[in-house]
Write an enzyme that holds these catalytic residues in place. Structure first.
Site, PDB file in Angstrom:
ATOM      1  N   TYR A 170       0.830  -1.208   0.000  1.00 38.76           N
ATOM      2  CA  TYR A 170       0.000   0.000   0.000  1.00 38.76           C
ATOM      3  C   TYR A 170       0.867   1.262   0.000  1.00 38.76           C
ATOM      4  O   TYR A 170       0.381   2.343  -0.300  1.00 38.76           O
ATOM      5  CB  TYR A 170      -0.901   0.038   1.238  1.00 38.76           C
ATOM      6  CG  TYR A 170      -1.923  -1.061   1.339  1.00 38.76           C
ATOM      7  CD1 TYR A 170      -2.087  -2.017   0.337  1.00 38.76           C
ATOM      8  CD2 TYR A 170      -2.735  -1.164   2.468  1.00 38.76           C
ATOM      9  CE1 TYR A 170      -3.020  -3.033   0.466  1.00 38.76           C
ATOM     10  CE2 TYR A 170      -3.677  -2.165   2.591  1.00 38.76           C
ATOM     11  CZ  TYR A 170      -3.810  -3.103   1.599  1.00 38.76           C
ATOM     12  OH  TYR A 170      -4.740  -4.102   1.727  1.00 38.76           O
TER      13      TYR A 170
ATOM     14  N   HIS B  53       0.433 -11.837   2.262  1.00 42.26           N
ATOM     15  CA  HIS B  53      -0.546 -11.081   1.481  1.00 42.26           C
ATOM     16  C   HIS B  53      -1.167 -11.917   0.361  1.00 42.26           C
ATOM     17  O   HIS B  53      -2.380 -11.868   0.153  1.00 42.26           O
ATOM     18  CB  HIS B  53       0.122  -9.830   0.905  1.00 42.26           C
ATOM     19  CG  HIS B  53      -0.842  -8.741   0.580  1.00 42.26           C
ATOM     20  ND1 HIS B  53      -0.473  -7.432   0.445  1.00 42.26           N
ATOM     21  CD2 HIS B  53      -2.179  -8.751   0.342  1.00 42.26           C
ATOM     22  CE1 HIS B  53      -1.524  -6.676   0.173  1.00 42.26           C
ATOM     23  NE2 HIS B  53      -2.566  -7.466   0.089  1.00 42.26           N
TER      24      HIS B  53
END
Length: 272
Positions: free
Chosen positions: A45, A105
């Site tokens: 991010y 992730h």
């Protein structure tokens, strides 16, 4: 709300955005002021530094905040040998000695359970990851990872909302007693115009977003991390935790036939 190693605030703040990552310092500070105590981010991010600044400047004690992050994305880092350094990098950018939950992730790209998961066990043993989670796994990959990990599986994060109910993964979480954490819990706004959801919202004098979040929380072992940037939307989302749907409401939402997946990259394991 005091954080303990086995508790998870069921509504948290998701922090993914495509641009202006610096906004997350103020957004996180605002969310904590509103009452959030669960904040979720990730290495890719590119906002961990800002999330950490928001936490430190909030006036809320770190021990009261459940902080989660993720590494081992499809293409970050580039080799499995770099995963320990990637984990350390997450902590450095956040400015913390430990995170409450560290996720894998994606189970793609460099991911190999035997090569990657030991780094998560090491972080768990060292106390830098108080809990270990997985994200975007299938039941088969969850089985493989659970057989490999020494650390208990605390959470599995996947897209979930009324248009993608994830019955199999919810049942898996309930059976194995871990959290299913729903990302994109509002289907990036698609739930707002679903007639069944609007009907339930009108009945309860609530918003479609609140009804969708309340529907998620009506499932045992399910938490949600909606993204919000305005104080009002943060407040409304958090208030969804107080909205109790009855069996008729839940059945109406369960009856929705429309299906939609928002996050669907080619490397996702359900596309293999």
């Amino acid at each position: 709300m005091t954080r303990t190693s086995d508790s998870l605030p069921r509504l948290g703040l998701g922090t993914y955005s495509d641009d202006d990552q610096a906004q997350w310092t103020e957004n996180v500070r605002t969310a904590l002021d509103v009452g959030y105590r669960h904040v979720d981010t990730a290495q890719v991010y590119e906002n961990e530094r800002y999330v950490g600044e928001g936490i430190r400047s909030s006036g809320v004690d770190r021990d009261e905040i459940f902080l989660s992050t993720k590494t081992t994305h499809h293409d970050v880092p580039e080799t499995a040998d770099e995963v320990p350094d990637a984990i350390d990098g997450c902590l450095d950018r956040l400015g913390v000695d430990a995170v409450d939950l560290l996720y894998v992730h994606w189970p793609s790209g460099i991911y190999d359970h035997e090569a990657v998961l030991p780094a998560y066990d090491e972080a768990y043993e060292a106390g830098t990851a108080r809990n270990v989670g997985l994200s975007n796994f299938t039941p088969e990959l969850l089985d493989e990872a659970r057989d490999t990990l020494d650390a208990p599986l605390f959470a599995h994060q996947v897209e979930m909302h009324p248009l993608l109910p994830q019955e199999e993964l919810v049942a898996y979480a309930q059976r194995h007693d871990h959290w299913l954490v729903a990302y994109s819990p509002l289907a990036q706004g698609e739930v707002f115009d679903v007639p069944e959801i609007r009907e339930v919202a009108e009945k309860h004098d609530a918003t479609p977003a609140q009804v969708s979040l309340a529907w998620l929380l009506a499932h045992d072992n399910v938490a949600a991390i909606p993204k919000a940037s305005s104080r009002e939307h943060m407040r409304q989302n958090l208030e969804a935790g107080e909205l109790e749907l009855d069996d008729e409401d839940v059945s109406k939402i369960d009856s929705i036939e429309r299906r939609s997946r928002q996050i669907d990259p080619e490397h996702a394991p359900w596309n293999w």
